[in-house]
Design a protein around this motif. Structure first.
Motif, PDB file in Angstrom:
ATOM      1  N   TRP A  16     -54.370   6.043  -5.340  1.00 17.07           N
ATOM      2  CA  TRP A  16     -55.162   6.675  -6.346  1.00 17.07           C
ATOM      3  C   TRP A  16     -54.418   7.586  -7.195  1.00 17.07           C
ATOM      4  CZ3 TRP A  16     -56.280  11.933  -7.572  1.00 17.07           C
ATOM      5  CH2 TRP A  16     -57.684  12.006  -8.173  1.00 17.07           C
TER       6      TRP A  16
ATOM      7  N   GLN B 161     -60.945  15.369 -10.598  1.00 17.41           N
ATOM      8  CA  GLN B 161     -61.698  14.161 -10.034  1.00 17.41           C
ATOM      9  C   GLN B 161     -61.392  14.035  -8.895  1.00 17.41           C
ATOM     10  OE1 GLN B 161     -58.967  11.726 -12.770  1.00 17.41           O
ATOM     11  NE2 GLN B 161     -60.799  11.096 -14.027  1.00 17.41           N
TER      12      GLN B 161
ATOM     13  N   THR C  23     -63.890  11.533  -5.840  1.00 21.53           N
ATOM     14  CA  THR C  23     -63.534   9.939  -5.622  1.00 21.53           C
ATOM     15  C   THR C  23     -64.031   9.407  -4.379  1.00 21.53           C
ATOM     16  OG1 THR C  23     -61.254   8.765  -5.060  1.00 21.53           O
ATOM     17  CG2 THR C  23     -61.671  10.966  -4.018  1.00 21.53           C
TER      18      THR C  23
ATOM     19  N   ASN D 174     -62.250   7.158  -2.666  1.00 27.56           N
ATOM     20  CA  ASN D 174     -61.224   6.587  -2.021  1.00 27.56           C
ATOM     21  C   ASN D 174     -61.457   7.469  -0.497  1.00 27.56           C
ATOM     22  OD1 ASN D 174     -58.408   6.809  -0.705  1.00 27.56           O
ATOM     23  ND2 ASN D 174     -57.906   5.302  -2.370  1.00 27.56           N
TER      24      ASN D 174
END
Length: 258
Positions: A218, A224, A228, A230
């Motif tokens: 990532w 951010q 995420t 992820n």
């Protein structure tokens, strides 16, 4: 700017970095994060030339470190500042002596100019008046600031920091983070920080590279990271942040020993 393109690094039959690509921007704090054993330390050691990847490119403003001869590598290293995890100060040297060291080793400037530069760097990290003290006479946070002053003495284009907040309390860690961020922006340095400190990530993470099991999982910034999708990054952030909160609570409520 430093560009990493398709870098692979193995030790015997184990591949530690798998085709990793990343960009570290000039004038920004670039953070490498990941769990222990993820490959982030191998990546930063490859960036400074301590390890030689089997494949890929590492470009310093277009110059490929992996194809340089010994003379070219020596010239590049004059453009690099390094902040080590344990500060790595010389115990037998004063604050001034430690900051003077790279100037004496790598420049031909007259002593008066070296002294002027060293004193400027010491003042820049807010240690004016501590020039004659030895590392054993100052706190861990002050030692880190001496190490930063030494790292910027040669006015580097690139600054590498390995766990700069290791062993520091949360308040002192913030001071070091802010100092690194200020210096990065003030001198337009490409700063690369290897860290597991989520306070640093959320405080100064302008460009964050998350390494997971040797892969670049990532890339983003501190605004951010909480949004995420992820899963591996979410697991890392939650576990690390929870541990730090518990640690801060224990330190804040620890009773002095009788």
């Amino acid at each position: 700017m430093i560009e990493v393109k398709n870098v692979t690094k193995s030790f015997e039959d184990k591949t530690v970095l798998h085709d990793v690509s990343a960009t570290f921007h000039t004038g920004k704090t670039n953070l490498i994060i990941g769990q222990s054993g993820s490959g982030k330390t191998v990546l930063i050691k490859s960036l400074v030339g301590l390890l030689q990847p089997e494949k890929g490119e590492i470009l310093f403003d277009g110059r490929n470190l992996l194809t340089m001869d010994a003379s070219q590598v020596k010239d590049l290293r004059k453009e690099i500042g390094m902040l080590f995890q344990g500060s790595a100060l010389f115990d037998s040297e004063t604050v001034l002596g430690n900051v003077m060291f790279p100037l004496q080793m790598f420049t031909d400037k007259p002593y008066d100019e070296q002294l002027e530069r060293a004193l400027f760097c010491i003042e820049r990290v807010n240690l004016k008046g501590a020039e004659k003290k030895y590392p054993s006479e100052i706190s861990g946070g002050m030692q880190k600031r001496v190490a930063i002053a030494r790292a910027i003495a040669l006015n580097p284009k690139y600054l590498f920091c390995d766990e700069p907040n290791s062993g520091l309390d949360p308040r002192t860690s913030i001071v070091i983070d802010e100092l690194l961020s200020d210096i990065t922006h003030e001198y337009n340095i490409t700063t690369v920080i290897n860290t597991h400190d989520m306070n640093s990530v959320l405080g100064i993470g302008e460009n964050i590279i998350f390494i997971n099991k040797g892969h670049r999982e990532w890339v983003g910034d501190m605004s951010q990271i909480y949004t995420t999708s992820n899963e591996a990054l979410n697991d890392f952030v939650f576990a690390t942040r929870l541990f730090q909160k518990v640690r801060e609570y224990v330190v804040a409520n620890e009773k002095p020993r009788p």
